[in-house]
Design a protein around this motif. Structure first.
Motif, PDB file in Angstrom:
ATOM      1  N   LEU A 171      62.124  30.031 167.493  1.00 30.40           N
ATOM      2  CA  LEU A 171      60.816  30.631 167.756  1.00 30.40           C
ATOM      3  C   LEU A 171      59.941  30.397 166.529  1.00 30.40           C
ATOM      4  CD1 LEU A 171      62.023  33.932 169.432  1.00 30.40           C
ATOM      5  CD2 LEU A 171      61.193  31.855 170.529  1.00 30.40           C
ATOM      6  N   LYS A 172      58.857  29.661 166.717  1.00 28.26           N
ATOM      7  CA  LYS A 172      58.012  29.259 165.584  1.00 28.26           C
ATOM      8  C   LYS A 172      56.795  30.168 165.502  1.00 28.26           C
ATOM      9  CE  LYS A 172      55.248  25.642 165.896  1.00 28.26           C
ATOM     10  NZ  LYS A 172      53.973  26.272 165.542  1.00 28.26           N
ATOM     11  N   SER A 173      56.498  30.609 164.302  1.00 27.95           N
ATOM     12  CA  SER A 173      55.269  31.381 164.091  1.00 27.95           C
ATOM     13  C   SER A 173      54.070  30.544 164.512  1.00 27.95           C
ATOM     14  CB  SER A 173      55.148  31.746 162.604  1.00 27.95           C
ATOM     15  OG  SER A 173      53.840  32.207 162.329  1.00 27.95           O
TER      16      SER A 173
ATOM     17  N   GLU B  98      51.365  30.659 163.290  1.00 33.08           N
ATOM     18  CA  GLU B  98      50.592  30.326 162.087  1.00 33.08           C
ATOM     19  C   GLU B  98      51.102  29.036 161.437  1.00 33.08           C
ATOM     20  OE1 GLU B  98      49.802  33.659 159.415  1.00 33.08           O
ATOM     21  OE2 GLU B  98      50.439  34.982 161.032  1.00 33.08           O
TER      22      GLU B  98
ATOM     23  N   ARG C 256      61.509  38.717 172.322  1.00 31.71           N
ATOM     24  CA  ARG C 256      61.184  37.942 171.111  1.00 31.71           C
ATOM     25  C   ARG C 256      60.218  36.801 171.432  1.00 31.71           C
ATOM     26  NH1 ARG C 256      64.932  40.199 167.602  1.00 31.71           N
ATOM     27  NH2 ARG C 256      66.931  40.589 168.575  1.00 31.71           N
TER      28      ARG C 256
ATOM     29  N   PHE D 116      56.401  36.161 169.771  1.00 32.69           N
ATOM     30  CA  PHE D 116      55.943  34.966 169.055  1.00 32.69           C
ATOM     31  C   PHE D 116      54.698  34.342 169.667  1.00 32.69           C
ATOM     32  CE2 PHE D 116      59.696  35.499 166.634  1.00 32.69           C
ATOM     33  CZ  PHE D 116      59.500  34.798 165.458  1.00 32.69           C
TER      34      PHE D 116
ATOM     35  N   GLU E  58      51.584  36.669 162.784  1.00 34.32           N
ATOM     36  CA  GLU E  58      52.239  37.621 161.885  1.00 34.32           C
ATOM     37  C   GLU E  58      51.286  38.724 161.446  1.00 34.32           C
ATOM     38  OE1 GLU E  58      54.156  35.183 158.689  1.00 34.32           O
ATOM     39  OE2 GLU E  58      53.764  33.622 160.145  1.00 34.32           O
TER      40      GLU E  58
ATOM     41  N   TYR F  20      50.263  43.545 165.326  1.00 31.91           N
ATOM     42  CA  TYR F  20      51.350  44.437 165.732  1.00 31.91           C
ATOM     43  C   TYR F  20      52.041  43.913 166.987  1.00 31.91           C
ATOM     44  CZ  TYR F  20      50.750  48.219 162.386  1.00 31.91           C
ATOM     45  OH  TYR F  20      50.739  48.962 161.237  1.00 31.91           O
TER      46      TYR F  20
ATOM     47  N   TRP G 129      55.133  42.229 165.639  1.00 33.92           N
ATOM     48  CA  TRP G 129      56.210  42.944 164.962  1.00 33.92           C
ATOM     49  C   TRP G 129      56.830  44.055 165.812  1.00 33.92           C
ATOM     50  CZ3 TRP G 129      57.860  40.024 161.400  1.00 33.92           C
ATOM     51  CH2 TRP G 129      56.988  39.233 160.652  1.00 33.92           C
TER      52      TRP G 129
ATOM     53  N   LEU H 290      59.325  42.807 168.236  1.00 31.92           N
ATOM     54  CA  LEU H 290      60.541  42.352 167.544  1.00 31.92           C
ATOM     55  C   LEU H 290      61.450  43.523 167.196  1.00 31.92           C
ATOM     56  CD1 LEU H 290      59.225  39.510 165.177  1.00 31.92           C
ATOM     57  CD2 LEU H 290      60.649  39.276 167.218  1.00 31.92           C
ATOM     58  N   ILE H 291      60.829  44.632 166.770  1.00 33.65           N
ATOM     59  CA  ILE H 291      61.632  45.825 166.473  1.00 33.65           C
ATOM     60  C   ILE H 291      62.309  46.321 167.757  1.00 33.65           C
ATOM     61  CG2 ILE H 291      61.500  48.244 165.748  1.00 33.65           C
ATOM     62  CD1 ILE H 291      59.176  47.352 163.852  1.00 33.65           C
TER      63      ILE H 291
ATOM     64  N   ASP I 176      65.160  44.091 168.622  1.00 31.17           N
ATOM     65  CA  ASP I 176      66.341  44.364 167.783  1.00 31.17           C
ATOM     66  C   ASP I 176      67.161  45.506 168.373  1.00 31.17           C
ATOM     67  OD1 ASP I 176      65.491  42.398 166.071  1.00 31.17           O
ATOM     68  OD2 ASP I 176      64.710  43.764 164.540  1.00 31.17           O
ATOM     69  N   ARG I 177      66.479  46.540 168.857  1.00 29.25           N
ATOM     70  CA  ARG I 177      67.202  47.695 169.411  1.00 29.25           C
ATOM     71  C   ARG I 177      67.854  47.324 170.743  1.00 29.25           C
ATOM     72  NH1 ARG I 177      66.432  48.133 165.026  1.00 29.25           N
ATOM     73  NH2 ARG I 177      65.361  49.752 163.844  1.00 29.25           N
TER      74      ARG I 177
END
Lengths: 384, 169
Positions: B57-59, B61, B83, B87, B91, B94, B97, B100-101, B104-105
């Protein structure tokens, strides 16, 4: 091979993972001989860094013996025992060419704000780290160096991150002879920053934390003043009073996202993850430094917004300096400091544990049990 | 991308352009050894490129995928879908991010399911390092267990009483 395996916040184990392979002509595969758990690994361990995926292996502070090299590798050979900087740096891009090895632009496709770091989430490139028996090291010709003959390997492993990061914290402080330097955080990096501040000629070095055994250690090892902020009342007022009401010349934030000391910051930054970490240490640093002073930041924060008194930065005319340590740039100087006996980083190592006990090691370090300052993990083959 | 060079004549119409320029006055000094390469933009000679044989997964930016990258834990399952969504945002957002959080969960739950699917019952206590906790901090472990039991009991009691009230109504 055995490797640390992240399973979720505060859950890790050792399990079998496939052997790493050469994926790029400038790669090497290293057999790890020892690796550390870094304070910044605890941000991952506690689930505070976005894009930390289950199944990842942490570890950005390690030594290893070269087992295999890619077709384009020229400077290292099979059998070399290497110090591996935590930065994955290409040596080609604009940033590497100017010594900013912590900001490489050819090692992390997932983010532009941070270069590649071993075992530090997909936000830092998605690399497996060195808390394992073997590890893939990209661009092995650029950053890693052979352990100098006669150097204790416990000193060498602390050249991968802790000593350079502490040293760069002091360096970025622009310390002039006689300066008063206040360091927030008596973890391994803060302690090395205190030790390094003297190398730049500081006149007074003060370290602040709330863990008594770490303050005792810092007093002994770094020959500095050490205070428990819980006994100071308002730490900012204390530092003003102890510097003739002006503030310190230089303040260093060596804590980062998991700072204690302020309930609101703890709720917003650590428990609720509503900002990129608890910024209590940085807040105190900004407010404790003199007008026109320098705040040096090496504490690691998450990528989202975070509350800091930026108005005071403007009104006081402060300079904020911050970066991931540029380890390859600093290595020659720091190797000299160690070889000449001026600094002995290995003294901060308090726990030496088998890789198989990684879960216990993380728990001890995270909960600050048994007088833990710095734990290192030894893979089975390195114990033989 | 084409390298950008500074041609001073381009700025001749601006009185005093560059008269006070001081390459030594670099706020990143001493970290950065100013070479002027910044103005070469992306014009550096790239290292060989790592073949892309897993999903990266590429930013958004980044103008291009970097020459090397890690290949551990590629995106998969529900967390992978989240995810990929994240993307789509920079960056600076919100929208990048927070998903993504969340992913993760979700990934933690997927990890437990995956363990069970492979016949492995995760030993949560061992993974949390509670053996060391018991050795060095018995009181802390006992407190954690007591709080967990108390909170669980309170939630169960509240759900039950809510159910009973609904039935009575």
């Amino acid at each position: 091979m055995l490797a640390m395996n992240y399973r979720g916040p505060q859950r890790v184990r050792v399990s079998q993972k496939p052997m790493p392979e050469i994926l790029h002509p400038q790669d090497a595969i290293l057999r790890v001989t020892r690796s550390c758990i870094c304070g910044s690994d605890l941000h991952l361990y506690n689930g505070n860094v976005p894009d930390t995926r289950v199944g990842s292996t942490f570890g950005h502070e390690f030594l290893g013996i070269v087992e295999e090299v890619g077709s384009a590798v020229q400077n290292v050979k099979v059998g070399d025992h290497l110090i591996v900087p935590f930065n994955i740096a290409c040596g080609h891009c604009t940033f590497c060419k100017q010594g900013l090895f912590g900001n490489c632009h050819e090692s992390n496709p997932q983010a532009t704000a941070v270069g590649g770091i071993f075992g530090y989430s997909h936000t830092a490139g998605g690399y497996d780290g060195g808390q394992a028996e073997y590890v893939r090291v990209p661009y092995v010709d650029v950053g890693p160096v052979v352990i100098p003959s006669g150097m204790d390997h416990d000193d060498a492993v602390l050249l991968t991150d802790v000593f350079p990061t502490g040293y760069q914290a002091a360096e970025m402080g622009g310390i002039r002879k006689g300066d008063t330097v206040v360091i927030f955080g008596a973890g391994p990096v803060g302690i090395m920053a205190a030790k390094s501040a003297w190398l730049f000629g500081a006149g007074r070095v003060i370290i602040v934390d709330h863990i008594e055994y770490r303050l005792d250690f810092a007093r002994q090892y770094a020959q500095c003043e050490a205070y428990n902020f819980r006994s100071l009342g308002d730490p900012v007022v204390f530092f003003k009073k102890t510097t003739d009401g002006l503030g310190a010349d230089v303040c260093i934030d060596a804590v980062g996202a998991e700072a204690a000391g302020n309930a609101m910051q703890t709720i917003l930054g650590r428990k609720g993850m509503l900002q990129g970490g608890s910024t209590t240490a940085l807040h105190w640093a900004i407010n404790s430094v003199k007008k026109g002073g320098i705040v040096s930041i090496v504490g690691v924060y998450g990528p989202t917004d975070a509350l800091v008194p930026i108005g005071n930065v403007v009104n006081k005319g402060l300079t904020l300096r911050a970066n991931q340590a540029s380890v390859p740039r600093l290595l020659p100087k720091l190797i000299d400091h160690i070889m000449s006996g001026r600094v002995e980083p290995k003294k901060i190592i308090t726990h030496r544990m088998p890789l198989e006990e990684v879960a216990d090691a993380y728990h001890i370090f995270s909960e600050k049990l048994d007088g833990c300052i710095k734990p290192i993990l030894i893979p089975p083959a390195a114990r033989a | 991308m084409e390298a950008r060079t500074i041609n001073e004549t381009d700025y001749a119409h601006i009185p005093g352009w560059g008269i006070d320029a001081d390459p030594e006055n670099d706020p990143t000094y001493p970290m950065k050894h100013w070479t002027g390469d910044d103005h070469q933009r992306l014009g550096w000679e790239r290292p060989p490129l790592q073949p892309v044989d897993v999903e990266i997964l590429k930013s958004i930016e980044h103008p291009r995928i970097t020459a090397v990258f890690g290949t551990t834990a590629p995106p998969m399952g529900l967390s992978g879908m989240i995810r990929r969504y994240a993307f789509k945002y920079s960056e600076s957002h919100y929208g990048h991010w927070l998903p993504l959080i969340l992913a993760d969960r979700v990934g933690v739950v997927e990890g437990i399911i995956d363990d069970l699917r492979h016949g492995h019952v995760p030993n949560i206590f061992a993974e949390k390092g509670w053996k060391a906790g018991w050795k060095y901090n018995k009181q802390g472990i006992i407190t954690k267990v007591a709080v967990t039991v108390a909170v669980t009991a309170a939630v169960v009691w509240w759900l039950r009483s809510k159910n009973e009230r609904r039935l009575e109504a």
